[in-house]
Design a protein around this motif. Structure first.
Motif, PDB file in Angstrom:
ATOM      1  N   GLU A  35       0.826  -1.201   0.000  1.00 57.74           N
ATOM      2  CA  GLU A  35       0.000   0.000   0.000  1.00 57.74           C
ATOM      3  C   GLU A  35       0.868   1.262   0.000  1.00 57.74           C
ATOM      4  O   GLU A  35       0.578   2.226  -0.717  1.00 57.74           O
ATOM      5  CB  GLU A  35      -0.936   0.005   1.208  1.00 57.74           C
ATOM      6  N   LEU A  36       1.924   1.255   0.794  1.00 59.83           N
ATOM      7  CA  LEU A  36       2.827   2.411   0.820  1.00 59.83           C
ATOM      8  C   LEU A  36       3.530   2.597  -0.517  1.00 59.83           C
ATOM      9  O   LEU A  36       3.699   3.729  -0.987  1.00 59.83           O
ATOM     10  CB  LEU A  36       3.851   2.256   1.946  1.00 59.83           C
ATOM     11  N   GLU A  37       3.934   1.507  -1.142  1.00 56.53           N
ATOM     12  CA  GLU A  37       4.562   1.600  -2.466  1.00 56.53           C
ATOM     13  C   GLU A  37       3.589   2.194  -3.479  1.00 56.53           C
ATOM     14  O   GLU A  37       3.975   3.044  -4.297  1.00 56.53           O
ATOM     15  CB  GLU A  37       5.047   0.225  -2.927  1.00 56.53           C
ATOM     16  N   ASP A  38       2.330   1.776  -3.425  1.00 58.03           N
ATOM     17  CA  ASP A  38       1.310   2.338  -4.320  1.00 58.03           C
ATOM     18  C   ASP A  38       1.108   3.828  -4.057  1.00 58.03           C
ATOM     19  O   ASP A  38       0.997   4.627  -4.990  1.00 58.03           O
ATOM     20  CB  ASP A  38      -0.024   1.601  -4.157  1.00 58.03           C
ATOM     21  N   ASP A  39       1.075   4.210  -2.766  1.00 58.02           N
ATOM     22  CA  ASP A  39       0.913   5.617  -2.411  1.00 58.02           C
ATOM     23  C   ASP A  39       2.079   6.453  -2.935  1.00 58.02           C
ATOM     24  O   ASP A  39       1.875   7.543  -3.475  1.00 58.02           O
ATOM     25  CB  ASP A  39       0.792   5.788  -0.893  1.00 58.02           C
ATOM     26  N   VAL A  40       3.287   5.938  -2.790  1.00 60.24           N
ATOM     27  CA  VAL A  40       4.466   6.655  -3.278  1.00 60.24           C
ATOM     28  C   VAL A  40       4.384   6.825  -4.786  1.00 60.24           C
ATOM     29  O   VAL A  40       4.651   7.912  -5.320  1.00 60.24           O
ATOM     30  CB  VAL A  40       5.766   5.924  -2.864  1.00 60.24           C
ATOM     31  N   LYS A  41       3.997   5.768  -5.479  1.00 62.81           N
ATOM     32  CA  LYS A  41       3.894   5.834  -6.940  1.00 62.81           C
ATOM     33  C   LYS A  41       2.858   6.883  -7.359  1.00 62.81           C
ATOM     34  O   LYS A  41       3.103   7.695  -8.258  1.00 62.81           O
ATOM     35  CB  LYS A  41       3.510   4.463  -7.499  1.00 62.81           C
ATOM     36  N   LYS A  42       1.701   6.894  -6.691  1.00 61.02           N
ATOM     37  CA  LYS A  42       0.662   7.872  -7.013  1.00 61.02           C
ATOM     38  C   LYS A  42       1.134   9.289  -6.725  1.00 61.02           C
ATOM     39  O   LYS A  42       0.886  10.207  -7.521  1.00 61.02           O
ATOM     40  CB  LYS A  42      -0.614   7.569  -6.227  1.00 61.02           C
ATOM     41  N   LEU A  43       1.819   9.476  -5.598  1.00 64.03           N
ATOM     42  CA  LEU A  43       2.334  10.805  -5.264  1.00 64.03           C
ATOM     43  C   LEU A  43       3.402  11.254  -6.259  1.00 64.03           C
ATOM     44  O   LEU A  43       3.446  12.431  -6.637  1.00 64.03           O
ATOM     45  CB  LEU A  43       2.900  10.821  -3.841  1.00 64.03           C
TER      46      LEU A  43
END
Length: 56
Positions: A35-43
């Motif tokens: 989830e954190l990796e996805d958040d970083v990618k989106k940001l």
């Protein structure tokens, strides 16, 4: 003799319980990491898109 076997069986049972708990925690941590990796990618995508708008 039997007392030693009982203690070993109890220890084995406790170790298996701890193993199950740690495997569950590992699964939760791995989900959090994804989830954190996805958040970083989106940001990163958002900041990149914002930077492109400012340049245009």
């Amino acid at each position: 003799m039997h007392l030693g076997v009982f203690d070993m069986n109890k220890r084995l049972e406790q170790t298996r319980k701890v193993l199950r708990e740690k495997q569950h925690l590992k699964k939760l941590i791995e989900e959090d990491i994804r989830e954190l990796e996805d958040d970083v990618k989106k940001l990163e995508e958002f900041t990149s898109a914002s930077a492109n708008k400012v340049r245009a």
